[in-house]
Design a protein around this motif. Structure first.
Motif, PDB file in Angstrom:
ATOM      1  N   ILE A  13       0.814  -1.224   0.000  1.00  0.00           N
ATOM      2  CA  ILE A  13       0.000   0.000   0.000  1.00  0.00           C
ATOM      3  C   ILE A  13       0.848   1.275   0.000  1.00  0.00           C
ATOM      4  O   ILE A  13       0.623   2.163  -0.828  1.00  0.00           O
ATOM      5  CB  ILE A  13      -1.014  -0.022   1.169  1.00  0.00           C
ATOM      6  CG1 ILE A  13      -2.103  -1.045   0.897  1.00  0.00           C
ATOM      7  CG2 ILE A  13      -1.625   1.356   1.407  1.00  0.00           C
ATOM      8  CD1 ILE A  13      -3.036  -1.283   2.069  1.00  0.00           C
ATOM      9  N   PRO A  14       1.840   1.431   0.906  1.00  0.00           N
ATOM     10  CA  PRO A  14       2.640   2.661   0.866  1.00  0.00           C
ATOM     11  C   PRO A  14       3.438   2.812  -0.425  1.00  0.00           C
ATOM     12  O   PRO A  14       3.619   3.918  -0.928  1.00  0.00           O
ATOM     13  CB  PRO A  14       3.590   2.519   2.062  1.00  0.00           C
ATOM     14  CG  PRO A  14       3.006   1.477   2.920  1.00  0.00           C
ATOM     15  CD  PRO A  14       2.192   0.597   2.045  1.00  0.00           C
ATOM     16  N   PHE A  15       3.876   1.696  -0.961  1.00  0.00           N
ATOM     17  CA  PHE A  15       4.627   1.711  -2.210  1.00  0.00           C
ATOM     18  C   PHE A  15       3.786   2.325  -3.328  1.00  0.00           C
ATOM     19  O   PHE A  15       4.233   3.225  -4.047  1.00  0.00           O
ATOM     20  CB  PHE A  15       5.030   0.264  -2.550  1.00  0.00           C
ATOM     21  CG  PHE A  15       5.830   0.114  -3.789  1.00  0.00           C
ATOM     22  CD1 PHE A  15       7.160   0.484  -3.824  1.00  0.00           C
ATOM     23  CD2 PHE A  15       5.255  -0.423  -4.924  1.00  0.00           C
ATOM     24  CE1 PHE A  15       7.901   0.338  -4.973  1.00  0.00           C
ATOM     25  CE2 PHE A  15       5.987  -0.585  -6.077  1.00  0.00           C
ATOM     26  CZ  PHE A  15       7.314  -0.198  -6.107  1.00  0.00           C
ATOM     27  N   VAL A  16       2.560   1.870  -3.459  1.00  0.00           N
ATOM     28  CA  VAL A  16       1.662   2.391  -4.491  1.00  0.00           C
ATOM     29  C   VAL A  16       1.289   3.843  -4.205  1.00  0.00           C
ATOM     30  O   VAL A  16       1.276   4.680  -5.109  1.00  0.00           O
ATOM     31  CB  VAL A  16       0.394   1.514  -4.592  1.00  0.00           C
ATOM     32  CG1 VAL A  16      -0.656   2.150  -5.482  1.00  0.00           C
ATOM     33  CG2 VAL A  16       0.748   0.132  -5.099  1.00  0.00           C
ATOM     34  N   ALA A  17       1.015   4.151  -2.954  1.00  0.00           N
ATOM     35  CA  ALA A  17       0.602   5.507  -2.595  1.00  0.00           C
ATOM     36  C   ALA A  17       1.668   6.540  -2.948  1.00  0.00           C
ATOM     37  O   ALA A  17       1.352   7.639  -3.406  1.00  0.00           O
ATOM     38  CB  ALA A  17       0.279   5.580  -1.104  1.00  0.00           C
ATOM     39  N   MET A  18       2.924   6.194  -2.752  1.00  0.00           N
ATOM     40  CA  MET A  18       3.988   7.156  -3.039  1.00  0.00           C
ATOM     41  C   MET A  18       4.360   7.191  -4.521  1.00  0.00           C
ATOM     42  O   MET A  18       4.855   8.201  -5.017  1.00  0.00           O
ATOM     43  CB  MET A  18       5.224   6.864  -2.193  1.00  0.00           C
ATOM     44  CG  MET A  18       5.008   7.023  -0.702  1.00  0.00           C
ATOM     45  SD  MET A  18       4.142   8.502  -0.111  1.00  0.00           S
ATOM     46  CE  MET A  18       4.882   9.836  -0.923  1.00  0.00           C
ATOM     47  N   LEU A  19       4.125   6.110  -5.247  1.00  0.00           N
ATOM     48  CA  LEU A  19       4.403   6.120  -6.684  1.00  0.00           C
ATOM     49  C   LEU A  19       3.325   6.831  -7.493  1.00  0.00           C
ATOM     50  O   LEU A  19       3.578   7.270  -8.608  1.00  0.00           O
ATOM     51  CB  LEU A  19       4.561   4.691  -7.206  1.00  0.00           C
ATOM     52  CG  LEU A  19       5.885   4.032  -6.906  1.00  0.00           C
ATOM     53  CD1 LEU A  19       5.902   2.631  -7.505  1.00  0.00           C
ATOM     54  CD2 LEU A  19       7.042   4.830  -7.460  1.00  0.00           C
ATOM     55  N   TRP A  20       2.129   6.941  -6.954  1.00  0.00           N
ATOM     56  CA  TRP A  20       1.029   7.608  -7.638  1.00  0.00           C
ATOM     57  C   TRP A  20       1.093   9.106  -7.353  1.00  0.00           C
ATOM     58  O   TRP A  20       0.286   9.685  -6.641  1.00  0.00           O
ATOM     59  CB  TRP A  20      -0.285   7.004  -7.176  1.00  0.00           C
ATOM     60  CG  TRP A  20      -1.498   7.465  -7.910  1.00  0.00           C
ATOM     61  CD1 TRP A  20      -1.570   8.057  -9.131  1.00  0.00           C
ATOM     62  CD2 TRP A  20      -2.836   7.370  -7.439  1.00  0.00           C
ATOM     63  NE1 TRP A  20      -2.856   8.335  -9.454  1.00  0.00           N
ATOM     64  CE2 TRP A  20      -3.664   7.921  -8.436  1.00  0.00           C
ATOM     65  CE3 TRP A  20      -3.407   6.871  -6.287  1.00  0.00           C
ATOM     66  CZ2 TRP A  20      -5.030   7.985  -8.296  1.00  0.00           C
ATOM     67  CZ3 TRP A  20      -4.773   6.939  -6.156  1.00  0.00           C
ATOM     68  CH2 TRP A  20      -5.582   7.490  -7.151  1.00  0.00           C
ATOM     69  N   VAL A  21       2.081   9.743  -7.949  1.00  0.00           N
ATOM     70  CA  VAL A  21       2.392  11.148  -7.670  1.00  0.00           C
ATOM     71  C   VAL A  21       1.239  12.074  -8.052  1.00  0.00           C
ATOM     72  O   VAL A  21       0.993  13.063  -7.373  1.00  0.00           O
ATOM     73  CB  VAL A  21       3.690  11.570  -8.401  1.00  0.00           C
ATOM     74  CG1 VAL A  21       4.000  13.039  -8.177  1.00  0.00           C
ATOM     75  CG2 VAL A  21       4.853  10.700  -7.951  1.00  0.00           C
ATOM     76  N   GLY A  22       0.514  11.759  -9.088  1.00  0.00           N
ATOM     77  CA  GLY A  22      -0.598  12.608  -9.522  1.00  0.00           C
ATOM     78  C   GLY A  22      -1.654  12.819  -8.451  1.00  0.00           C
ATOM     79  O   GLY A  22      -2.371  13.812  -8.470  1.00  0.00           O
ATOM     80  N   SER A  23      -1.726  11.892  -7.499  1.00  0.00           N
ATOM     81  CA  SER A  23      -2.743  12.024  -6.451  1.00  0.00           C
ATOM     82  C   SER A  23      -2.373  13.064  -5.405  1.00  0.00           C
ATOM     83  O   SER A  23      -3.241  13.560  -4.694  1.00  0.00           O
ATOM     84  CB  SER A  23      -2.974  10.675  -5.769  1.00  0.00           C
ATOM     85  OG  SER A  23      -1.841  10.309  -5.011  1.00  0.00           O
ATOM     86  N   ALA A  79       3.427   2.201  10.566  1.00  0.00           N
ATOM     87  CA  ALA A  79       2.351   1.429  11.187  1.00  0.00           C
ATOM     88  C   ALA A  79       2.021   0.183  10.371  1.00  0.00           C
ATOM     89  O   ALA A  79       1.836  -0.906  10.935  1.00  0.00           O
ATOM     90  CB  ALA A  79       1.111   2.302  11.348  1.00  0.00           C
ATOM     91  N   LEU A  80       1.967   0.310   9.057  1.00  0.00           N
ATOM     92  CA  LEU A  80       1.663  -0.839   8.207  1.00  0.00           C
ATOM     93  C   LEU A  80       2.797  -1.867   8.220  1.00  0.00           C
ATOM     94  O   LEU A  80       2.544  -3.079   8.208  1.00  0.00           O
ATOM     95  CB  LEU A  80       1.361  -0.378   6.785  1.00  0.00           C
ATOM     96  CG  LEU A  80       0.027   0.350   6.615  1.00  0.00           C
ATOM     97  CD1 LEU A  80      -0.050   1.018   5.250  1.00  0.00           C
ATOM     98  CD2 LEU A  80      -1.129  -0.609   6.808  1.00  0.00           C
ATOM     99  N   THR A  81       4.034  -1.406   8.255  1.00  0.00           N
ATOM    100  CA  THR A  81       5.171  -2.324   8.337  1.00  0.00           C
ATOM    101  C   THR A  81       5.160  -3.066   9.661  1.00  0.00           C
ATOM    102  O   THR A  81       5.396  -4.283   9.717  1.00  0.00           O
ATOM    103  CB  THR A  81       6.498  -1.565   8.156  1.00  0.00           C
ATOM    104  OG1 THR A  81       6.481  -0.903   6.885  1.00  0.00           O
ATOM    105  CG2 THR A  81       7.688  -2.509   8.214  1.00  0.00           C
TER     106      THR A  81
END
Length: 87
Positions: free
Chosen positions: A29-39, A66-68
């Motif tokens: 989840i954090p990986f995707v959240a940080m790669l989706w820069v447009g958001s 927290a997720l880790t």
């Protein structure tokens, strides 16, 4: 080819369990959240005068931790249960 297990696994095949899948999702989840820069590539809304771009990334530092930790606890709990079953 033989049906022997993978080297280095002490004769056991890798096991995919629902707990491990959940732990993997927690790490993904954090990986995707940080790669989706447009958001988050915007200035508003501001939080105590800090542009959204910056406070969103800082928020993910804490969320990622927290997720880790959640993934770690899930895997440790599963490993302890597996060791208890084997004994």
């Amino acid at each position: 080819m033989s049906d022997s297990p993978l080297p280095g696994t002490d004769g056991r095949l890798p096991v995919v369990t629902p707990t491990r899948v959940i732990a993997g999702v927690c790490l993904f989840i954090p990986f995707v959240a940080m790669l989706w820069v447009g958001s988050y590539a915007k200035l508003t809304p501001e939080f105590i005068g800090i542009p959204f771009f910056y406070w969103y990334q800082m928020l993910w530092v804490f969320l990622s931790s927290a997720l880790t930790f959640t993934a770690y606890v899930l895997i440790r709990r599963e490993e302890r249960a597996r060791k208890g079953e084997q004994a």
